[in-house]
Enzyme design. Structure first.
Site, PDB file in Angstrom:
ATOM      1  N   THR A 179       0.837  -1.188   0.000  1.00 29.73           N
ATOM      2  CA  THR A 179       0.000   0.000   0.000  1.00 29.73           C
ATOM      3  C   THR A 179       0.869   1.234   0.000  1.00 29.73           C
ATOM      4  O   THR A 179       2.042   1.188   0.359  1.00 29.73           O
ATOM      5  CB  THR A 179      -0.912   0.034   1.236  1.00 29.73           C
ATOM      6  OG1 THR A 179      -0.095  -0.008   2.410  1.00 29.73           O
ATOM      7  CG2 THR A 179      -1.852  -1.149   1.258  1.00 29.73           C
TER       8      THR A 179
ATOM      9  N   ALA B 168      -7.475   2.706   5.950  1.00 27.85           N
ATOM     10  CA  ALA B 168      -6.019   2.796   5.830  1.00 27.85           C
ATOM     11  C   ALA B 168      -5.533   2.449   4.427  1.00 27.85           C
ATOM     12  O   ALA B 168      -4.558   3.029   3.939  1.00 27.85           O
ATOM     13  CB  ALA B 168      -5.361   1.864   6.848  1.00 27.85           C
ATOM     14  N   GLU B 169      -6.207   1.511   3.776  1.00 23.39           N
ATOM     15  CA  GLU B 169      -5.756   1.047   2.469  1.00 23.39           C
ATOM     16  C   GLU B 169      -6.101   2.013   1.341  1.00 23.39           C
ATOM     17  O   GLU B 169      -5.282   2.260   0.452  1.00 23.39           O
ATOM     18  CB  GLU B 169      -6.381  -0.323   2.160  1.00 23.39           C
ATOM     19  CG  GLU B 169      -5.895  -1.459   3.035  1.00 23.39           C
ATOM     20  CD  GLU B 169      -4.503  -1.923   2.658  1.00 23.39           C
ATOM     21  OE1 GLU B 169      -3.940  -1.436   1.665  1.00 23.39           O
ATOM     22  OE2 GLU B 169      -3.979  -2.792   3.376  1.00 23.39           O
ATOM     23  N   SER B 170      -7.336   2.535   1.341  1.00 23.44           N
ATOM     24  CA  SER B 170      -7.798   3.284   0.172  1.00 23.44           C
ATOM     25  C   SER B 170      -8.580   4.547   0.487  1.00 23.44           C
ATOM     26  O   SER B 170      -9.000   5.242  -0.440  1.00 23.44           O
ATOM     27  CB  SER B 170      -8.697   2.376  -0.682  1.00 23.44           C
ATOM     28  OG  SER B 170      -9.893   2.062   0.035  1.00 23.44           O
TER      29      SER B 170
ATOM     30  N   TYR C  93       1.424   1.017   9.487  1.00 26.51           N
ATOM     31  CA  TYR C  93       0.126   0.476   9.078  1.00 26.51           C
ATOM     32  C   TYR C  93      -0.572  -0.216  10.245  1.00 26.51           C
ATOM     33  O   TYR C  93      -1.765   0.002  10.497  1.00 26.51           O
ATOM     34  CB  TYR C  93       0.351  -0.502   7.931  1.00 26.51           C
ATOM     35  CG  TYR C  93      -0.890  -1.200   7.430  1.00 26.51           C
ATOM     36  CD1 TYR C  93      -1.744  -0.587   6.521  1.00 26.51           C
ATOM     37  CD2 TYR C  93      -1.205  -2.487   7.860  1.00 26.51           C
ATOM     38  CE1 TYR C  93      -2.880  -1.229   6.048  1.00 26.51           C
ATOM     39  CE2 TYR C  93      -2.338  -3.138   7.394  1.00 26.51           C
ATOM     40  CZ  TYR C  93      -3.171  -2.501   6.491  1.00 26.51           C
ATOM     41  OH  TYR C  93      -4.290  -3.135   6.035  1.00 26.51           O
TER      42      TYR C  93
END
Length: 217
Positions: free
Chosen positions: A54, A107-109, A204
């Protein structure tokens, strides 16, 4: 005097009951349709070495534990999202905390269904093509498929690491192969080898766990 019960509390109680009654290795299979439950390890074996990369985000402040820091501020944390129904459906289906799924998506996108990293991770839960294929996801940009597949993968990692969320998140971000090669199988191992993980993965884990606590409020 009547007492009102928060609907989220009822949902969490039902989710917990379902999770306790469900055997993730059999009736709720964390891998593609048609794959026998006895080959649970096969899913992760297919994915080992496929790193879910990521884009790095600014690191939240650490509380000193190496795992959980201060809550990450976000103006819309208290508001429902378009994807809440899909998130809750996947949470109940795979026995994963809805707040954790939501935190991973954030958090990812940042809830962008068409997000794509330079490394090729796609969609809300940033699935790499190889990972998506192993999970039976045909279109990573489709929110329903992406959330279902990403949650299925997260459930498999949680099962592999005996429900230890921080370790499962390390594997989700850095890849289970890398985590296993570092000898990380428990949260105690994670604390001992935390500095050996990539900075992105350390940030993360902290960010997702912080966001999870915020989304539970």
């Amino acid at each position: 005097m009547s007492m009102k019960i928060d609907p989220r509390t009822v949902q969490q109680m039902l989710q917990l009951q379902l999770y306790e009654q469900t055997n993730i290795f059999s009736s709720v299979s964390p891998y593609a349709v048609g794959r026998p439950a006895s080959t649970f390890a096969g899913l992760l074996e297919e994915i080992v070495g496929l790193e879910t990369v990521t884009e790095p985000d600014p690191a939240p402040k650490s509380s000193g534990s190496g795992l959980v820091g201060q809550a990450v501020p976000h103006p819309s944390l208290s508001k429902p999202t378009t994807y809440d129904p899909l998130i809750h459906e996947a949470a109940l289906k795979y026995g994963v905390d809805a707040a954790l799924i939501k935190a991973v998506i954030h958090a990812e996108s940042s809830f962008n269904p068409t997000a794509q990293s330079h490394a090729g991770a796609k969609g809300l839960m940033q699935l790499m093509d190889g990972t998506a294929k192993a999970l039976g996801v045909a279109d990573s940009m489709d929110p329903e498929q992406n959330i279902n597949g990403g949650t299925r993968y997260l459930a498999a990692l949680l099962a592999k690491y005996n429900g230890q969320e921080a370790v499962a998140l390390a594997a989700y971000n850095a890849g289970p192969g890398r985590v296993d090669r570092l000898g990380i199988a428990t949260e105690r191992d994670l604390r001992a080898h935390f500095d050996r993980l990539p900075a992105e993965t350390r940030n993360y884990i902290t960010k997702v766990l912080d966001l999870k606590e915020t989304y539970k409020v």
